[in-house]
Design an enzyme around this catalytic site. Structure first.
Site, PDB file in Angstrom:
ATOM      1  CD  GLU A 142      -2.925  -1.201   0.328  1.00 59.94           C
ATOM      2  OE1 GLU A 142      -3.243  -0.119  -0.202  1.00 59.94           O
ATOM      3  OE2 GLU A 142      -3.455  -2.278   0.021  1.00 59.94           O
ATOM      4  CB  CYS A 192      -1.561   7.339   1.316  1.00 56.42           C
ATOM      5  SG  CYS A 192      -2.780   6.440   2.288  1.00 56.42           S
TER       6      CYS A 192
HETATM    7  P1  NDP Z   1       8.852   4.607   4.115  1.00 55.42           P
HETATM    8  O1  NDP Z   1       8.713   3.854   2.851  1.00 55.42           O
HETATM    9  O2  NDP Z   1      10.012   5.513   4.290  1.00 55.42           O
HETATM   10  O3  NDP Z   1       8.871   3.619   5.359  1.00 55.42           O
HETATM   11  C1  NDP Z   1       7.848   2.662   5.577  1.00 55.42           C
HETATM   12  C2  NDP Z   1       8.378   1.590   6.504  1.00 55.42           C
HETATM   13  O4  NDP Z   1       9.339   0.793   5.811  1.00 55.42           O
HETATM   14  C3  NDP Z   1       9.066   2.120   7.747  1.00 55.42           C
HETATM   15  O5  NDP Z   1       8.741   1.292   8.840  1.00 55.42           O
HETATM   16  C4  NDP Z   1      10.534   1.992   7.351  1.00 55.42           C
HETATM   17  O6  NDP Z   1      11.418   1.951   8.429  1.00 55.42           O
HETATM   18  C5  NDP Z   1      10.538   0.693   6.588  1.00 55.42           C
HETATM   19  N1  NDP Z   1      11.684   0.491   5.692  1.00 55.42           N
HETATM   20  C6  NDP Z   1      12.548   1.410   5.196  1.00 55.42           C
HETATM   21  N2  NDP Z   1      13.454   0.818   4.368  1.00 55.42           N
HETATM   22  C7  NDP Z   1      13.163  -0.508   4.341  1.00 55.42           C
HETATM   23  C8  NDP Z   1      13.718  -1.653   3.677  1.00 55.42           C
HETATM   24  N3  NDP Z   1      14.751  -1.548   2.849  1.00 55.42           N
HETATM   25  N4  NDP Z   1      13.132  -2.868   3.873  1.00 55.42           N
HETATM   26  C9  NDP Z   1      12.060  -2.976   4.684  1.00 55.42           C
HETATM   27  N5  NDP Z   1      11.499  -1.930   5.358  1.00 55.42           N
HETATM   28  C10 NDP Z   1      12.028  -0.710   5.184  1.00 55.42           C
HETATM   29  O7  NDP Z   1       7.469   5.408   4.302  1.00 55.42           O
HETATM   30  P2  NDP Z   1       7.074   6.436   5.442  1.00 55.42           P
HETATM   31  O8  NDP Z   1       7.159   5.779   6.773  1.00 55.42           O
HETATM   32  O9  NDP Z   1       7.803   7.715   5.233  1.00 55.42           O
HETATM   33  O10 NDP Z   1       5.503   6.629   5.125  1.00 55.42           O
HETATM   34  C11 NDP Z   1       5.005   7.561   4.221  1.00 55.42           C
HETATM   35  C12 NDP Z   1       4.604   6.881   2.926  1.00 55.42           C
HETATM   36  O11 NDP Z   1       3.628   5.887   3.196  1.00 55.42           O
HETATM   37  C13 NDP Z   1       3.946   7.841   1.952  1.00 55.42           C
HETATM   38  O12 NDP Z   1       4.460   7.622   0.651  1.00 55.42           O
HETATM   39  C14 NDP Z   1       2.474   7.448   1.993  1.00 55.42           C
HETATM   40  O13 NDP Z   1       1.753   7.759   0.832  1.00 55.42           O
HETATM   41  C15 NDP Z   1       2.556   5.992   2.238  1.00 55.42           C
HETATM   42  N6  NDP Z   1       1.321   5.501   2.819  1.00 55.42           N
HETATM   43  C16 NDP Z   1       0.491   4.723   2.049  1.00 55.42           C
HETATM   44  C17 NDP Z   1      -0.722   4.299   2.547  1.00 55.42           C
HETATM   45  C18 NDP Z   1      -1.644   3.432   1.734  1.00 55.42           C
HETATM   46  O14 NDP Z   1      -2.574   2.882   2.322  1.00 55.42           O
HETATM   47  N7  NDP Z   1      -1.470   3.292   0.432  1.00 55.42           N
HETATM   48  C19 NDP Z   1      -1.166   4.683   3.884  1.00 55.42           C
HETATM   49  C20 NDP Z   1      -0.209   5.485   4.604  1.00 55.42           C
HETATM   50  C21 NDP Z   1       0.980   5.873   4.078  1.00 55.42           C
HETATM   51  P3  NDP Z   1      12.108   3.327   8.891  1.00 55.42           P
HETATM   52  O15 NDP Z   1      10.982   4.225   9.314  1.00 55.42           O
HETATM   53  O16 NDP Z   1      12.954   2.920   9.999  1.00 55.42           O
HETATM   54  O17 NDP Z   1      12.849   3.849   7.689  1.00 55.42           O
END
Ligand code: NDP
Length: 504
Positions: free
Chosen positions: A233, A267
């Site tokens: 998502e 999002c």
């Molecule tokens: P990120 O993609 O930066 O991070 C998401 C999660 O993935 C975090 O827990 C992060 O850890 C982790 N992560 C980072 N790198 C890796 C990796 N290589 N392998 C596995 N996990 C990893 O997103 P954000 O947290 O900044 O969230 C915002 C984004 O989420 C926006 O683009 C938004 O649109 C989207 N979103 C989508 C939704 C939907 O339903 N479609 C709903 C809500 C948000 P860490 O934080 O430690 O980097």
């Protein structure tokens, strides 16, 4: 080596707590414990598992004030929003799925057109251990919605929450344990991206990732290598189309809320506002008036306010860069447009007019309190512009003609299109939450989402014994081909259509 993550309040910078980072080498052991606990859990009936969710519901209601405090501290959103978007919607999801899961997961029979002497059905079995990786913008509702669905489907869960809101995840887990859940069935691994990657590599049976497109690609690639089912998502760039006949007051109010709730860190946020030329001069001043009236505030101190801070400085810099780029290319700041002069990561609620396609604010996800507006000459160009994005999560249409609104909605390539409303479908657990294009793969919520948390297994059994043996097993006989050809003619030849027409 860093062993702890300190968590700061984005509204005032105060330290609110810290969590221990789960060493990467320990993640596999966590998944193994979850797998052991899942053996018994997966054997329980769906009704027994639904009972647990009903108890969770009681615990969520009892501890709602703590959840709001935790969200205020780590995310900074107004308490009304926290209650509505995170607590209320989770209660609704728990209620819908605990009431409906038995029905959704009951075996579904299939009668074959071809092999009428046999009967099929699909039954749903737990996958095993589901890994969840979640973001900071809805740190309670997003991960725990998936937790509830995964548990109900008979799985164990290991959650890696965002590093910015880890204490919300700890509180959510504590609430599930209050309800009587075996601690090994819901475990949390804290840390950064490397811990998320370690979780994918730790032998899980499914991954549900919510986050950015960039990380989503990496996660999907890792899951692809391991052939693990993966729901992603991802980001959105929702267009809102305000047609010539829209109700100005209603549309302006909706867009203000849809663009700025959670400081635009949604999002599904209105990130591209397309306004028909015929209504533009009435609509845009009304929108600006409403946005100017919004009050910034700190949920830890202020009882009444509308918009909180961004989650961190990096997010504020992204917003600032996109606004500055738009202004450099000719956009006009109708209100806001800059950092707020107060502690915390606040950015003033902003409306940008005169936006054009070449501005990054119209193509990249902003994830901040900014509504960029484009004046559109007709509905066709609005549809073209709406579909131009590489993202396709949500879209919105405002018109007084409901049927026309539905027709336009069907022409927009987005997972969900709402007519005359914004954001709300995430709270409707029975509806699919899914993006198209780069906004994701697979579906969260809905009956389909719950079934996807399971292995769908097909059983095919006999109604009339020996039939296959007589017709097509060894030994092949001289008459077999003629026999099969007669059958094909009967099933697919011209006579079939004529017979169907005769029968009506
Ligand atoms: P990120 O993609 O930066 O991070 C998401 C999660 O993935 C975090 O827990 C992060 O850890 C982790 N992560 C980072 N790198 C890796 C990796 N290589 N392998 C596995 N996990 C990893 O997103 P954000 O947290 O900044 O969230 C915002 C984004 O989420 C926006 O683009 C938004 O649109 C989207 N979103 C989508 C939704 C939907 O339903 N479609 C709903 C809500 C948000 P860490 O934080 O430690 O980097």
């Amino acid at each position: 080596m860093q062993t702890h993550i300190d968590v700061h309040c984005p509204a005032n910078g105060e330290l609110v707590g810290s969590v221990s980072i789960t060493p990467v080498a320990e993640v596999r052991g966590v998944v193994e414990r979850a797998r052991a606990a899942q053996q018994a859990w997966g054997k329980k009936s769906v009704a027994e598992r639904a009972e647990l969710l009903r108890r969770v519901r009681v615990c969520v209601l009892a501890r709602q004030a703590e959840i709001l405090d935790c969200l205020a501290q780590q995310n900074g959103k107004p308490r009304t929003e926290a209650l509505m978007h995170e607590v209320f919607s989770h209660l609704e999801l728990l209620t819908y799925f605990s009431d409906e899961a038995e029905h959704i997961l009951e075996p579904s029979p299939i009668t074959s057109r071809l092999l009428v002497h046999r009967q099929s059905y699909v039954h749903y079995r737990p996958r095993g251990v589901v890994g969840l990786i979640s973001p900071w913008n809805f740190p309670f509702a997003i991960p725990f919605g998936a937790v509830a669905m995964a548990l109900l489907a008979g799985n164990a869960v290991v959650l890696k929450p965002s590093e910015f809101t880890p204490l919300v995840a700890d509180l959510g887990r504590a609430i599930y344990l209050d309800a009587g859940l075996d601690p090994d069935l819901l475990q949390i691994v804290h840390g950064y991206g490397d811990v998320g990657a370690a979780l994918i590599d730790a032998g899980i049976d499914m991954m549900e990732f919510t986050g950015s497109v960039a990380t989503g690609r990496k996660v999907a690639a890792m899951c692809g290598e391991r052939l693990i089912p993966c729901v992603t998502e991802l980001g959105g760039k929702a267009p809102a189309l305000v047609l010539a006949d829209a109700n100005v007051e209603h549309a302006a109010q909706a867009v203000t809320w849809g663009g700025l709730a959670n400081a635009g860190q949604v999002c599904a946020s209105v990130e591209r506002l397309l306004v028909h030329d015929a209504i533009y001069d009435a609509f845009v001043p009304k929108l600006v008036e409403k946005v100017k009236a919004l009050r910034l505030g700190d949920a830890m101190k202020d009882a009444e306010f509308d918009v909180g801070p961004l989650v961190n400085e990096r997010q504020r810099e992204i917003v600032e860069r996109l606004v500055n780029d738009a202004v450099a290319k000719g956009a006009v700041v109708a209100c806001g447009g800059r950092r707020a002069e107060r502690p915390g990561f606040f950015f003033e609620p902003t409306v940008l007019t005169g936006c054009t396609e070449d501005m990054a604010i119209f193509t990249s996800e902003t994830f901040g309190p900014v509504i960029p507006v484009m004046r559109m000459k007709d509905e066709e160009s609005m549809i073209t512009e709406a579909n131009r994005s590489h993202l396709g999560l949500l879209a919105y249409v405002f018109t007084r003609r409901r049927e026309h609104g539905r027709q336009l909605a069907e022409r927009i390539r987005a997972g969900t299109v709402m007519v005359n409303d914004v954001l709300a479908t995430h709270a409707m657990a029975e509806t699919p939450w899914a993006g198209v294009k780069n906004s994701g793969i697979g579906v969260a919520h809905s009956a389909d989402g719950l079934r996807h948390m399971c292995e769908a297994r097909h059983v095919n059994h006999d109604l009339v014994p020996w039939f296959s043996r007589e017709l097509w097993w060894y030994p092949y006989r001289a008459g077999s081909i003629a026999h099969l050809q007669r059958a094909m003619g009967g099933l697919y030849g011209r006579g079939v259509d004529r017979l169907k027409r005769l029968i009506g």
